[in-house]
Design an enzyme around this catalytic site. Structure first.
Site, PDB file in Angstrom:
ATOM      1  N   ASP A 197     -10.830  11.680   2.212  1.00 14.19           N
ATOM      2  CA  ASP A 197     -12.021  12.603   1.973  1.00 14.19           C
ATOM      3  C   ASP A 197     -11.861  14.147   2.935  1.00 14.19           C
ATOM      4  OD1 ASP A 197     -14.192  14.061   0.965  1.00 14.19           O
ATOM      5  OD2 ASP A 197     -15.147  13.100   1.711  1.00 14.19           O
ATOM      6  N   LYS A 253     -11.435  24.954   2.444  1.00 10.74           N
ATOM      7  CA  LYS A 253     -11.342  24.051   1.530  1.00 10.74           C
ATOM      8  C   LYS A 253     -12.434  24.698  -0.211  1.00 10.74           C
ATOM      9  CE  LYS A 253     -13.406  19.919  -1.820  1.00 10.74           C
ATOM     10  NZ  LYS A 253     -13.567  18.287  -0.984  1.00 10.74           N
ATOM     11  N   GLU A 300     -13.287  13.291  -6.677  1.00  9.21           N
ATOM     12  CA  GLU A 300     -14.132  12.859  -5.872  1.00  9.21           C
ATOM     13  C   GLU A 300     -15.419  11.458  -6.844  1.00  9.21           C
ATOM     14  OE1 GLU A 300     -15.668  16.083  -4.231  1.00  9.21           O
ATOM     15  OE2 GLU A 300     -14.028  16.068  -2.814  1.00  9.21           O
ATOM     16  N   ASP A 325     -22.877  14.920  -6.500  1.00  8.20           N
ATOM     17  CA  ASP A 325     -22.641  15.463  -5.240  1.00  8.20           C
ATOM     18  C   ASP A 325     -22.393  16.582  -4.800  1.00  8.20           C
ATOM     19  OD1 ASP A 325     -20.540  15.523  -2.988  1.00  8.20           O
ATOM     20  OD2 ASP A 325     -19.105  14.956  -4.224  1.00  8.20           O
TER      21      ASP A 325
END
Length: 619
Positions: free
Chosen positions: A23, A87, A187, A212
């Site tokens: 991850d 990211k 994800e 999420d």
């Protein structure tokens, strides 16, 4: 692929190679595997330490790189050389993030174009993929230390909304870290796997909502699982909404209480980072307590759980709007959702769980560690790829990446290796010369960054493009690969409708040995390939800037002062000289210098043109 075995005498893992699940997160990253004895996914960690590696990178004055907890120490003392939230920059241009650029305490290069973002640390320039590769190297190193075996293959997760450019940047990061990225997994799909949803073919159809809320991003995905096949029905979210924004709300509250202006926050980076870290600590503490009180810079910082919930409520409301839109896009009502899965550390905030549960009308499923759930799911996917789990269907895949040649002999991948087939992908390109009437489409197969190192499959010419200025034509290249592995490539100029296509048998004539060699070469030469690509892209950007600047000056020469002309000429000569060298950082610095000189007068002339055009008119 080799399967995990365990040495009874030593308790250490014994095998030739292992596939890990990773991850790669905005705030924290981690790596997981399937435990050889329990057959359950576990996050790897040293004794008495966290499984989480902070996604923070620090560069010292000598070019040494530190990642994780050690790097976090420099967030306050050296913010300009300490990179966080990389990211958020993946696959983005400056224009994509300019409205949020003040969030970053390090220098994100503004070149006023659609070129991919570059970050400056010291005298070096880095792409988000290069920055992320440092995090992946740290995870690889950690996994090898714990498992006592080489780790060369990985499954890496990305948000469901990540586009092709962001997914390719993630693959590049893995390649740079010395990892063969077998699959990029969404994800929410990984989270569903970690909860055991859809792992058994006889478990019936399920419709799942995956909420999420991470450190830097929020997304809500609606998935349908049928007979072990995962289908994303819709996804929605906000790439600039997450735990960072909760922290920022606390910071703004404290600043208001203390009467400190936001300008001071911008100019004093050390103070900004320090108070941001205190806000993060307050958020975590108030998840289980009623009052947070501390001292910072000699001042008292206090906030209650009730005040925090008042600050957080507007942010949570935004996520609920996204949930509503995701359901609408999927054509479903709330009652159709069977399970609501919670992912991301920020879902630990009680108000978040309460609000989501109230919206969907059912208890949320938060039994798996929200920080680890995505990595655990990636480990399960890795186990499936290794052939150890037969319950989830694996469709046929492409053995090598498929793409076309772009400027400078670069390979632009449209369908990455290990993509499920049948598959389709498309991307838009443009012309680089004024009046360009044709474009050669060369199709390649392989994993290297330069087409000369890959296998050419075919080529054709798209002709009849109407004469236009460079950059105005829009040519869409689409790849369609059917279940038999036959690839159809089409190129269409969207303004005129001119179209050409060709059929390619992309998968034939490669032995297993040749395939393995191509894959091994891509990992072995990853660093030099990325460096070559970076140099070619820097040269292309520099050449385009010189051409654009020259045209602008010719058109507006009467509006420029002698001093501006002289400064521009000097900067252009310096850039031309840099283009003859092999130092991409030097080219980037000269591009930045020319931009800094030309930006003020370009904006002035543009403002004058707008004022002239609007004279006598009302809006």
């Amino acid at each position: 692929m080799a399967k995990i075995g365990i040495n009874i005498a030593t308790g250490s893992l014994q095998q030739e190679e292992i596939i890990v699940g990773i991850d790669l997160g905005t705030t924290n990253s981690l790596v997981a595997i399937i435990h050889p004895e329990t057959k359950q996914p576990v996050a790897l960690k040293e004794h008495n330490s966290s499984s989480l590696v902070p996604s923070v990178i620090h560069f010292d004055e000598f070019g040494n790189v530190t990642v994780g907890e050690e790097a976090k120490k420099y967030l306050i003392t050296e913010p300009q050389n300490t990179i966080f939230s990389a990211k958020r920059l993946m696959g983005k241009s400056y224009n994509d993030i300019k409205d949020n650029a003040s969030f970053f305490s390090y220098k994100v290069i503004d070149d006023a174009s659609q070129a991919m973002i570059k970050v400056q640390a010291g005298s070096k320039f880095y792409t988000p993929a290069e920055l992320s590769s440092f995090i992946l190297k740290e995870l690889k190193k950690r996994a090898e230390h714990i498992l006592k075996t080489p780790v060369n293959k990985a499954v890496i997760t990305v948000p469901a909304y990540f586009n092709d450019a962001q997914r390719q940047a993630t693959r590049d990061a893995g390649k740079l870290a010395g990892l063969d990225v077998l699959r990029i997994v969404n994800e929410p799909t990984a989270a569903s796997l970690a909860y055991g949803l859809g792992l058994h073919k006889d478990s019936g159809d399920k419709t799942i909502a995956v909420y999420d809320l991470g450190g830097g991003t929020f997304d809500i995905s609606i998935l349908k699982i049928s007979n072990g096949i995962f289908e994303v029905l819709s996804t929605n979210g906000d790439t600039y909404l997450g735990g960072d924004d909760i922290d920022n709300s606390i910071v703004q509250y404290w600043l208001q209480q203390a009467g400190v202006s936001e300008d001071e926050l911008r100019t004093n980076r050390e103070f900004a980072q320090g108070i941001r870290l205190q806000a993060e600590a307050a958020k975590i503490f108030l998840s289980a307590n009623d009052v947070f009180d501390t001292t910072f810079n000699g001042d008292s910082l206090t906030i209650t759980k009730q005040i925090l919930e008042t600050l957080v409520q507007p942010l949570v409301d935004k996520t609920i709007v996204c949930c509503t839109n995701a359901l609408k896009d999927a054509g479903l009502k709330k009652e159709a959702i069977d399970v609501v899965v919670m992912v991301g550390g920020s879902t630990r905030v009680p108000l978040v769980k309460e609000s989501v549960s109230r919206f969907f009308g059912k208890p949320v499923n938060d039994t798996v560690n929200p920080d680890e759930v995505v990595a655990l799911g990636a480990a399960i996917q890795a186990d499936i790829l290794a052939g150890n789990n037969k319950d989830v269907l694996l469709l046929d895949i492409t053995p090598l990446s498929l793409g076309i040649e772009t400027m400078g002999g670069l390979m632009d991948v449209l369908i990455p290796r290990n993509s499920k087939i049948p598959n389709k992908a498309s991307r838009q390109y443009t012309t680089h010369k004024d009046g360009q009437s044709g474009m050669k489409i060369s199709v390649y197969q392989g994993e290297r960054d330069m087409v000369k190192d890959n296998r050419k499959l075919s080529e054709f010419n798209l002709t009849g493009i109407p004469a236009m200025p460079a950059g105005l034509a829009k040519v869409e290249v689409s790849f369609l690969i059917n279940a038999d592995g036959i690839l159809v490539v089409k190129a269409k100029e969207l303004r005129s409708g001119v179209e050409q296509s060709i059929e390619v048998k992309a998968q034939q004539d490669l032995t297993d040995a040749e395939l393995e060699k191509m894959l091994l070469d891509s990992i072995t030469h990853a660093s030099e390939d990325i460096a070559t690509r970076a140099l070619v892209e820097a040269r292309t950007e520099g050449e385009q800037l010189l051409t654009t600047t020259e045209k602008f000056i010719q058109k507006n020469i009467t509006h420029l002062s002698n001093e501006e002309m002289a400064q521009t000429a000097t900067a252009m000569q310096a850039l031309q000289l840099a283009l003859t060298m092999t130092d991409k950082d030097l080219i980037h610095s000269k591009v930045e210098e020319l931009n800094e000189i030309s930006r003020p007068y370009a904006e002035r002339i543009m403002d004058q043109a707008i004022s002239t055009a609007m004279r006598g008119k009302t809006v």
